[in-house]
Design a protein around this motif. Structure first.
Motif, short mmCIF file in Angstrom:
data_model
loop_
_atom_site.label_atom_id
_atom_site.label_comp_id
_atom_site.label_asym_id
_atom_site.label_seq_id
_atom_site.Cartn_x
_atom_site.Cartn_y
_atom_site.Cartn_z
N PHE A 3 3.39 -27.65 3.10
CA PHE A 3 3.28 -27.77 4.55
C PHE A 3 3.28 -26.37 5.16
CE2 PHE A 3 5.97 -31.61 3.42
CZ PHE A 3 4.87 -32.47 3.34
N LYS A 4 2.13 -25.88 5.56
CA LYS A 4 2.03 -24.54 6.14
C LYS A 4 1.64 -24.57 7.61
CE LYS A 4 3.40 -22.30 2.64
NZ LYS A 4 4.76 -21.70 2.73
N SER A 5 1.19 -25.71 8.08
CA SER A 5 0.83 -25.85 9.50
C SER A 5 1.41 -27.16 10.00
CB SER A 5 -0.70 -25.84 9.66
OG SER A 5 -1.05 -25.92 11.03
N ILE A 6 2.37 -27.06 10.92
CA ILE A 6 3.09 -28.24 11.42
C ILE A 6 2.86 -28.35 12.92
CG2 ILE A 6 5.39 -29.23 11.79
CD1 ILE A 6 6.20 -28.00 9.12
N LEU A 7 2.67 -29.57 13.38
CA LEU A 7 2.42 -29.84 14.80
C LEU A 7 3.49 -30.78 15.33
CD1 LEU A 7 0.46 -29.77 17.33
CD2 LEU A 7 -0.56 -31.87 16.37
N THR A 8 3.89 -30.56 16.57
CA THR A 8 4.68 -31.55 17.30
C THR A 8 4.06 -31.72 18.68
OG1 THR A 8 6.92 -32.26 17.88
CG2 THR A 8 6.37 -29.95 18.32
N VAL A 9 4.29 -32.87 19.28
CA VAL A 9 3.70 -33.18 20.58
C VAL A 9 4.84 -33.52 21.54
CG1 VAL A 9 2.11 -34.67 21.86
CG2 VAL A 9 1.63 -34.08 19.46
N VAL A 10 4.82 -32.87 22.70
CA VAL A 10 5.87 -33.06 23.69
C VAL A 10 5.27 -33.66 24.96
CG1 VAL A 10 7.63 -31.92 25.10
CG2 VAL A 10 7.16 -31.09 22.78
N THR A 11 5.82 -34.79 25.39
CA THR A 11 5.37 -35.43 26.64
C THR A 11 6.54 -35.76 27.56
OG1 THR A 11 5.49 -37.64 25.63
CG2 THR A 11 3.37 -36.48 25.50
N ASP A 12 7.76 -35.53 27.10
CA ASP A 12 8.95 -35.99 27.81
C ASP A 12 9.99 -34.87 27.85
OD1 ASP A 12 11.37 -37.23 28.59
OD2 ASP A 12 10.74 -39.15 27.74
N HIS A 13 10.43 -34.50 29.04
CA HIS A 13 11.45 -33.45 29.18
C HIS A 13 12.74 -33.82 28.47
CE1 HIS A 13 9.66 -30.46 31.92
NE2 HIS A 13 9.02 -31.47 32.46
N ASP A 14 13.12 -35.11 28.54
CA ASP A 14 14.40 -35.54 27.97
C ASP A 14 14.42 -35.44 26.45
OD1 ASP A 14 15.34 -36.09 30.50
OD2 ASP A 14 14.79 -38.23 30.42
N LEU A 15 13.25 -35.56 25.81
CA LEU A 15 13.18 -35.51 24.36
C LEU A 15 12.79 -34.14 23.83
CD1 LEU A 15 11.31 -38.87 23.62
CD2 LEU A 15 13.74 -38.39 23.26
N MET A 16 12.50 -33.21 24.73
CA MET A 16 11.94 -31.93 24.32
C MET A 16 12.87 -31.15 23.39
SD MET A 16 10.72 -28.68 26.58
CE MET A 16 9.12 -29.39 26.95
N THR A 17 14.13 -31.00 23.75
CA THR A 17 15.04 -30.17 22.97
C THR A 17 15.17 -30.68 21.54
OG1 THR A 17 16.30 -29.53 24.95
CG2 THR A 17 17.38 -29.25 22.80
N SER A 18 15.41 -31.98 21.39
CA SER A 18 15.58 -32.53 20.04
C SER A 18 14.27 -32.50 19.26
CB SER A 18 16.12 -33.96 20.11
OG SER A 18 15.22 -34.82 20.81
N THR A 19 13.15 -32.79 19.92
CA THR A 19 11.86 -32.80 19.23
C THR A 19 11.50 -31.42 18.70
OG1 THR A 19 11.05 -34.63 20.60
CG2 THR A 19 9.40 -33.29 19.48
N LEU A 20 11.65 -30.40 19.55
CA LEU A 20 11.32 -29.04 19.14
C LEU A 20 12.30 -28.54 18.07
CD1 LEU A 20 10.42 -27.40 22.57
CD2 LEU A 20 8.85 -28.09 20.74
N SER A 21 13.57 -28.89 18.21
CA SER A 21 14.56 -28.47 17.23
C SER A 21 14.26 -29.06 15.86
CB SER A 21 15.96 -28.90 17.69
OG SER A 21 16.93 -28.62 16.70
N HIS A 22 13.93 -30.35 15.83
CA HIS A 22 13.60 -31.00 14.56
C HIS A 22 12.36 -30.36 13.92
CE1 HIS A 22 15.72 -34.88 16.12
NE2 HIS A 22 16.57 -33.98 15.71
#
Length: 279
Positions: A3-22
């Motif tokens: 895994f050399k290129s990983i993507l995450t998608v953010v649409t919700d302020h409330d979930l942003m911190t945990s999503t980005l941290s994970h």
């Protein structure tokens, strides 16, 4: 594969911190680049605005979604600057009915997509089509991590849901970097068929395949003692204290391009651990 290129998608302020941290945790473990796509959701389509809405109303909604995307991107940059990960942030606007296509266009050039659990109280309706866009249209494996769970980037004990399907085999191949790092991979076969080429050795061929890659695999044959296969699988996850599930993702077309099948949806609704899926 790695895994050399990983993507995450953010649409919700409330979930942003945990999503980005994970996502950042997974990217750091694998020495990968993390891309964060921040989307403002424009709901100006049939079913989301009243009949007769004029161009000014639609323009206002578009501007609101654009402002939301820019705000999400600003916060995302601030969060990712605190990490040791190589990262980039992009933002844009997508209509709810078309959000899967936008996600897929980015996901198809990545190795893995890390997303939050799409179901639960307060979760936005856009989270499910985001997941579907990555899985079915982007054809990329997805790791779904519950909000209150630290992602097992190097899981010790993995449950592999095995049913001989193409989707399950795709999940095995896609998850190989994780499977090779695990202490034990439990190949779980639930109610194997009484007739068929593998009836005398359920899970044997995939276990042999895994062993040749250096994976420490064990076969657990379980009876379907509960109404749903997902319930049996999740109970086994709890019984052996597994920290990740690897499984094929199933879906079928109805009114949208793809809709998650019942077994896949049930797993995502109830899993208390990271779920790695491929289609």
């Amino acid at each position: 594969m790695s895994f050399k290129s990983i993507l995450t998608v953010v649409t919700d302020h409330d979930l942003m911190t945990s999503t980005l941290s994970h996502a950042a945790t997974v990217a750091k473990i694998h020495d990968a680049h993390l891309g964060a796509l921040c989307l403002g959701v424009d709901r100006t389509q049939t079913g989301y605005y009243y009949a007769g809405a004029n161009a000014m109303v639609l323009q206002e909604t578009l501007e609101r979604a654009t402002a939301e995307a820019e705000a999400l991107a600003k916060v995302a940059r601030g969060e990712l600057e605190k990490t040791d990960t190589l990262w980039s942030v992009d933002h844009g606007v997508a209509q709810l009915a078309d959000i899967g296509r936008h996600v897929a266009s980015r996901a198809r050039f990545t190795d893995l997509v890390v997303l939050p659990q799409p179901y639960g109280e307060g979760k936005g309706v856009e989270l499910e089509p985001v997941l579907e866009g990555a899985l079915f249209e982007g054809q990329v494996p997805v790791m779904v991590v519950p909000e209150d769970v630290e992602p097992a980037a190097k899981p010790k004990r993995i449950v592999l849901g095995w049913n001989e399907s193409n989707e399950a085999l795709r999940a095995v191949r896609s998850a190989m970097p994780l499977l090779k790092q695990a202490d034990t991979v439990h190949v779980v076969v639930i109610d194997p068929p009484k007739h068929g080429p593998n009836r005398s050795d359920p899970g044997g061929m995939v276990s042999e395949f895994l062993a040749r890659h250096g994976v420490k695999a064990e076969v657990d044959v379980l009876a379907k003692t509960m109404p749903r296969v997902s319930d049996v699988l999740l109970r086994h996850v709890s019984d052996i204290s597994a920290d990740m599930v690897v499984m094929g993702a199933y879906g079928h077309s109805r009114f949208r391009e793809a809709i998650l099948g019942g077994a896949t949806r049930n797993m995502l609704e109830q899993a208390g651990v990271s779920v790695f899926m491929a289609h």
